[in-house]
Enzyme design. Sequence first.
Site, PDB file in Angstrom:
ATOM      1  N   ILE A   1      31.059 -22.131  -5.992  1.00  0.00           N
ATOM      2  CA  ILE A   1      31.165 -23.084  -4.893  1.00  0.00           C
ATOM      3  C   ILE A   1      30.718 -22.415  -3.597  1.00  0.00           C
ATOM      4  CG2 ILE A   1      32.729 -24.612  -3.625  1.00  0.00           C
ATOM      5  CD1 ILE A   1      34.635 -24.271  -6.110  1.00  0.00           C
ATOM      6  N   CYS A   2      29.891 -23.112  -2.845  1.00  0.00           N
ATOM      7  CA  CYS A   2      29.505 -22.592  -1.536  1.00  0.00           C
ATOM      8  C   CYS A   2      30.430 -23.208  -0.486  1.00  0.00           C
ATOM      9  CB  CYS A   2      28.047 -22.953  -1.230  1.00  0.00           C
ATOM     10  SG  CYS A   2      27.508 -22.346   0.378  1.00  0.00           S
ATOM     11  N   LEU A   3      31.491 -22.463  -0.145  1.00  0.00           N
ATOM     12  CA  LEU A   3      32.484 -22.979   0.794  1.00  0.00           C
ATOM     13  C   LEU A   3      32.896 -21.823   1.690  1.00  0.00           C
ATOM     14  CD1 LEU A   3      34.150 -25.522   1.491  1.00  0.00           C
ATOM     15  CD2 LEU A   3      35.862 -24.721  -0.140  1.00  0.00           C
TER      16      LEU A   3
END
Lengths: 519, 149
Positions: free
Chosen positions: B85-87
């Site tokens: 996840i790109c968070l």
Amino acid sequence: MPQQPGAHKNSKETQEPPSAARKEDETQPLYDPRSLQYLEPTQTSLQCSVCCEYFTEPVSAPCGHTFCHGCIMQALEVSHGCPLCRTPIDPSSLYEVIALSRICDELLVYCPHKTLGCNHTCQRIQIGKHLKDDCVYIGTLCRVEECRKKLLKKDLSEHMESCPYKRVDCLMCNTKVMKSELSDHHKTCPAESVTCPHCETTRTRIRHLEHLKECPKQIIQCSLSDFGCPWKGPRFDLNAIHIPQCPYESIRGFLELSKTKMDALEQENQQLRAIFLDLRPQVQQLRDQVGQLSESFQLITQQDTPNGFGDAHGFMDMSTSGGGYAGAYDPQSHGMLSRQESYDNGVDNGDNEALRAAIRNNSIGADSIVSNLNNNNGVSVGAVDTHELLISENERIRSEIETLTAGLASLELKQNMAIMTESMRMQEEVQSLRAVCHGLRMQMHYLLLEQQNSRGHHGPPGSPVVGGGNNGSGTNSGGKGVSNGGGPPAGAPGGRPLSSIGMPRPRFTDGLGRQDTKL
Amino acid sequence: MALPKRIIKETERLMADPAPGISATPHDDNLRYFDVIIAGPNQSPFEGGVFKLELFLPEDYPMAPPKVRFMTKIYHPNIDKLGRICLDILKDKWSPALQIRTVLLSVQALLSSPNPDDPLANDVAQHWKENENAAIQTAQEWTRKYATA
Ligand SMILES: [Zn+2]
Ligand SMILES: [Zn+2]
Ligand SMILES: [Zn+2]
Ligand SMILES: [Zn+2]
Ligand SMILES: [Zn+2]
Ligand SMILES: [Zn+2]
Ligand SMILES: [Zn+2]
């Protein structure tokens, strides 16, 4: 002012599990402040957003957010912003929130050892003191070095009553003894009083041991019981009654002497036994080697030697019986015998003596073959070579002996011939000498007659010649009396046959010869 | 290493008072490892889908962020094929004041508002930017195909 006491930071960084915190070591924290259980219902406004607990030494940042001192310092190591609003925070800008700190410290908490049974509750700030001084559910260790058993403080005094490693004083000898060993100690305590079982007197154990060496009523054996005296009785009676009548006492010197000899012998025996044991494996090793040799030799003889070869047979016998060690190891008794047979077959009895000697040499050779084989198990060709060498050697010796015997016989014959020839020559010479003597005698006769005739008597001229011839035998017999009697030479066997020819020889050789020289 | 009190507390609260559309259950044998289920938010291309995730609290949590990954295939410009996840709060924007609950709420919000300008899956992000309707349709198809319980 904003900096907190170092000890608090310490207590946070060394977040010890409760069991470790229970150690008696005063320098270790007694509890983890973040693990405390609070009686109050949760009030999130009083809680740190990093550890989610009521604040411990709360500090505020310029942004207005408040955290535990420990939590914010740890968070700032990871990122430099406020955990809640990300405003950069300089650690030196943090300041203590005293009122909040007091509120939190006054919150009621349970004792951390609630699960162990401590029902104590107090203000948070008091909990350290409780744990240190009052809580009996805190873990501790038995103080006795060898024990160090982990237990709760409340159980310590009970444990110390029964701790098996605790030292107690022996009331008799005043030494300190482990409680668990006290009853054993009483069995050996030197100060314990002991009653002699023999004479029923009482003294301390240490003196009892001395006493036992001289208790007059103790039943002992005669001092010569080693040599067979069966006497047993109270010590007092030994010297007083028994020794004067002990039958062994009178030969004590002899007994002791033989004992020393026995001991020496025993010692020697043991040494010999040791040597024997030492040698046994070696003998076994040799036996194995011989066994191997016999096998390999059997192989060799089967491969390389045609049947019926006498010498090889001898060795075959040796090797077949050589499965056993004695047979292979004693070629004189075994291999020799068969070889002797094979030789006897081919040689006449006359030469047996010489041959036996040769065979004896040979058996030594067989020994050396065995040792040769010992040295090089695999070299079979060499053994066979030596073998054939021995056979030819025997052959050679045999023929030599035959040659010698023949030479001896011919020599004897030659000698006999020479002796015979010589004696014949001597006989002839004697014969001729005798003839000469006879001639001289006749001449002397003639001269004597002529002397008589010239004094007056003139006999007929022919008669003396005839008479001389006739008288030959007469003078012969008379001559016997005149002769000085030199015995006939003993060493002339050839002479005897000549005596049958006529006159005895001595007269001519000795007596008349001398007369001749006078003339 | 004993489990920090904070993790215990967070777990208790997640179980007792779960956030809507989110469930997180720790493993029996590893209390730092959670099975997470997030329901696709309404009015999003993932509506109706049930997405499985795994969440792991590292040793230095809460100083370090939890590790979260999608287990269910999802067509989303900020989630790659491997479920990563790109968070930002899972990376440089992590704060120890954040919790498991807040992280999962952020992930749920990411499903509602994909951000193709900060992509992890480049081809999906490209698709999203060029033809958002078609991309949303694909996302709906994937949700039906892979995320239907
Ligand atoms: Zn805190
Ligand atoms: Zn702030
Ligand atoms: Zn207590
Ligand atoms: Zn003890
Ligand atoms: Zn004693
Ligand atoms: Zn006594
Ligand atoms: Zn005696």
